[in-house]
Design an enzyme around this catalytic site. Structure first.
Site, mmCIF file in Angstrom:
data_model
loop_
_atom_site.group_PDB
_atom_site.id
_atom_site.type_symbol
_atom_site.label_atom_id
_atom_site.label_comp_id
_atom_site.label_asym_id
_atom_site.label_seq_id
_atom_site.Cartn_x
_atom_site.Cartn_y
_atom_site.Cartn_z
ATOM 1 N N ASP A 132 0.832 -1.203 0.000
ATOM 2 C CA ASP A 132 0.000 0.000 0.000
ATOM 3 C C ASP A 132 0.867 1.254 0.000
ATOM 4 O O ASP A 132 0.563 2.236 0.670
ATOM 5 C CB ASP A 132 -0.924 -0.011 1.222
ATOM 6 C CG ASP A 132 -2.036 1.020 1.123
ATOM 7 O OD1 ASP A 132 -2.362 1.440 -0.002
ATOM 8 O OD2 ASP A 132 -2.578 1.416 2.182
ATOM 9 N N CYS A 186 -18.773 -15.687 -2.958
ATOM 10 C CA CYS A 186 -19.732 -14.781 -2.320
ATOM 11 C C CYS A 186 -21.173 -15.221 -2.595
ATOM 12 O O CYS A 186 -22.082 -14.912 -1.813
ATOM 13 C CB CYS A 186 -19.535 -13.347 -2.816
ATOM 14 S SG CYS A 186 -18.044 -12.548 -2.181
ATOM 15 N N CYS A 189 -24.858 -13.605 -1.531
ATOM 16 C CA CYS A 189 -24.740 -12.769 -0.336
ATOM 17 C C CYS A 189 -24.484 -11.314 -0.724
ATOM 18 O O CYS A 189 -23.646 -11.016 -1.576
ATOM 19 C CB CYS A 189 -23.600 -13.275 0.544
ATOM 20 S SG CYS A 189 -23.340 -12.295 2.045
ATOM 21 N N CYS A 192 -22.362 -7.118 2.724
ATOM 22 C CA CYS A 192 -21.465 -5.960 2.768
ATOM 23 C C CYS A 192 -22.099 -4.755 2.078
ATOM 24 O O CYS A 192 -21.951 -3.613 2.540
ATOM 25 C CB CYS A 192 -20.119 -6.299 2.138
ATOM 26 S SG CYS A 192 -20.186 -6.813 0.406
ATOM 27 N N CYS A 196 -23.370 -1.152 4.410
ATOM 28 C CA CYS A 196 -22.570 0.076 4.269
ATOM 29 C C CYS A 196 -23.399 1.299 4.644
ATOM 30 O O CYS A 196 -24.412 1.599 3.998
ATOM 31 C CB CYS A 196 -22.054 0.212 2.831
ATOM 32 S SG CYS A 196 -21.035 1.685 2.592
ATOM 33 N N CYS A 212 -17.200 6.496 1.060
ATOM 34 C CA CYS A 212 -16.694 5.503 2.006
ATOM 35 C C CYS A 212 -16.197 6.182 3.279
ATOM 36 O O CYS A 212 -15.439 7.157 3.226
ATOM 37 C CB CYS A 212 -15.564 4.708 1.350
ATOM 38 S SG CYS A 212 -14.782 3.512 2.442
ATOM 39 N N CYS A 239 -13.337 2.310 8.802
ATOM 40 C CA CYS A 239 -14.620 1.646 8.983
ATOM 41 C C CYS A 239 -14.457 0.176 8.614
ATOM 42 O O CYS A 239 -13.875 -0.143 7.573
ATOM 43 C CB CYS A 239 -15.690 2.288 8.100
ATOM 44 S SG CYS A 239 -17.314 1.488 8.193
ATOM 45 N N CYS A 242 -18.218 -3.434 6.520
ATOM 46 C CA CYS A 242 -18.389 -4.429 5.469
ATOM 47 C C CYS A 242 -17.610 -5.707 5.773
ATOM 48 O O CYS A 242 -17.870 -6.758 5.180
ATOM 49 C CB CYS A 242 -17.990 -3.865 4.101
ATOM 50 S SG CYS A 242 -16.256 -3.392 3.960
ATOM 51 N N CYS A 246 -19.318 -9.693 7.210
ATOM 52 C CA CYS A 246 -19.035 -10.727 6.210
ATOM 53 C C CYS A 246 -18.966 -12.119 6.838
ATOM 54 O O CYS A 246 -18.174 -12.358 7.766
ATOM 55 C CB CYS A 246 -17.719 -10.418 5.502
ATOM 56 S SG CYS A 246 -17.243 -11.670 4.277
#
Length: 354
Positions: A132, A186, A189, A192, A196, A212, A239, A242, A246
């Site tokens: 990152d 997923c 589903c 998430c 939000c 977000c 945050c 989500c 899960c």
């Protein structure tokens, strides 16, 4: 190599090729819609983000890695515990990943050690490590190399580890066989997307960062849009909604590294306490952690919003304490802080009129 990686705290490594051309149209479309908001670095390098061999000339393969970050000793019911924090408006909630040491330094440092071990085996080679920290399509590389699949929230999900892990990459100048990708699990589903608070997940895999809460509390400078402030609740840095909702995160694994242990001043603290931190206290309490990067002004801005949201739900006694905390910074030297304090105080006035 896998054994060395596990010894350094990584739960899995994989290998991806440098051909990410099929991801370029989606990246360009996302940028064209402006979903990156003020994160101008997302567009500054053009398509180098999707072209590892252009970002680091000579790159032939990419070694990917994931490192779990749930603190040691995390209870099995951690998801329920974290969601319960959201029901306590007077508590400031900091994203789980940010409660320990700055992951950029930890992940990159351990990737460097892995490279040294590889070098002992194969001899000197060209490499560069990331976590990152540069224009790299981390999620794309991780999913292509089998570390998981892209969830509907756009994060990488693993059947064995959920999504509670950091990603890292090593760009290398020698060829390695790519590892196999895994299929998505997923299904139907949409937990998430549904959970939000700000509706930032526009469609499966498409997130408008401008909505977000992680973006608003970390990347966004200046004023937070007024229409989004009431939706932020008591989130003051990042945050996890989500992720805590899960189903796959019931398989999330705690780290073995002490680096990501929770720092007590950041967990379970009342907003009024955190809002009272002056800048030296803020710098001391966040030393070595990722929160320091937003600075004291944005820290106060975020907490002011949370105080305003708490004020709307407070009884008379609570309202008096919350209002007093806000009034203590009504004349703050920062215009941004003053604006958000004024908004927060108005939330109490609006509630009293109802």
């Amino acid at each position: 190599m896998r054994a060395w990686a596990r010894g350094l705290g990584f739960s899995q490594i994989g290998v991806a090729s440098v051909d990410l051309s099929s991801a370029e149209p989606g990246l360009l479309q996302w940028l064209a819609h402006g979903y990156h908001g003020e994160m101008h670095y997302m567009e500054q390098h053009g398509l180098k983000r999707a072209r590892p061999s252009e970002l680091v000339p000579g790159t032939v393969s990419v070694i990917t890695a994931r490192m779990p970050y749930l603190p040691r000793g995390t209870a099995p019911d951690w998801q329920e515990r974290e969601r319960a924090r959201l029901d306590n408006p007077s508590e400031g909630v900091v994203s789980l990943y940010a409660r320990g040491r700055d992951y950029h330094k930890v992940v990159r440092g351990r990737l460097q050690k892995l490279c040294k071990q590889i070098e002992e085996l194969v001899g000197p080679f060209g490499y560069r490590v990331f976590s990152d920290s540069a224009p790299v399509l981390e999620g794309e590389l991780a999913s292509r190399s089998g570390l998981g699949w892209r969830g509907k929230h756009s994060l990488v999900l693993s059947r064995e580890a959920g999504s509670m892990f950091f990603l890292g990459e090593i760009f290398v100048d020698f060829a390695l066989d790519p590892s196999d990708a895994v299929s998505a699990h997923c299904g139907n589903c949409s937990a998430c997307i549904d959970v939000c608070p700000t509706g930032a997940i526009l469609a499966p895999g498409i997130v408008d960062a401008r909505r977000c809460i992680s973006y608003l509390t970390i990347e966004k400078h200046g004023s937070i849009p007024e229409e989004l402030r009431p939706l932020m609740g008591n989130h003051i840095y990042g945050c996890d909604d989500c992720q805590t909702i899960c189903p796959w995160n019931k398989f999330a694994q705690p780290t073995e590294l002490p680096d990501f242990d929770e720092r007590e001043p950041l967990v379970g603290r009342r907003l009024v306490e955190l809002f009272a931190w002056d800048e030296p206290t803020f710098l001391k309490r966040t030393e070595g952690g990722p929160i320091r990067r937003i600075g004291h002004e944005r820290w106060l801005r975020n907490i002011a919003v949370a105080l305003g949201n708490a004020l709307r739900q407070a009884d008379a006694t609570q309202a008096e304490e919350l209002s007093a905390a806000l009034l203590s910074r009504a004349d703050d030297e920062s215009a941004v802080v003053r604006e958000h304090v004024a908004w927060a105080l108005a939330q109490g006035e609006a509630e009293s009129e109802i």
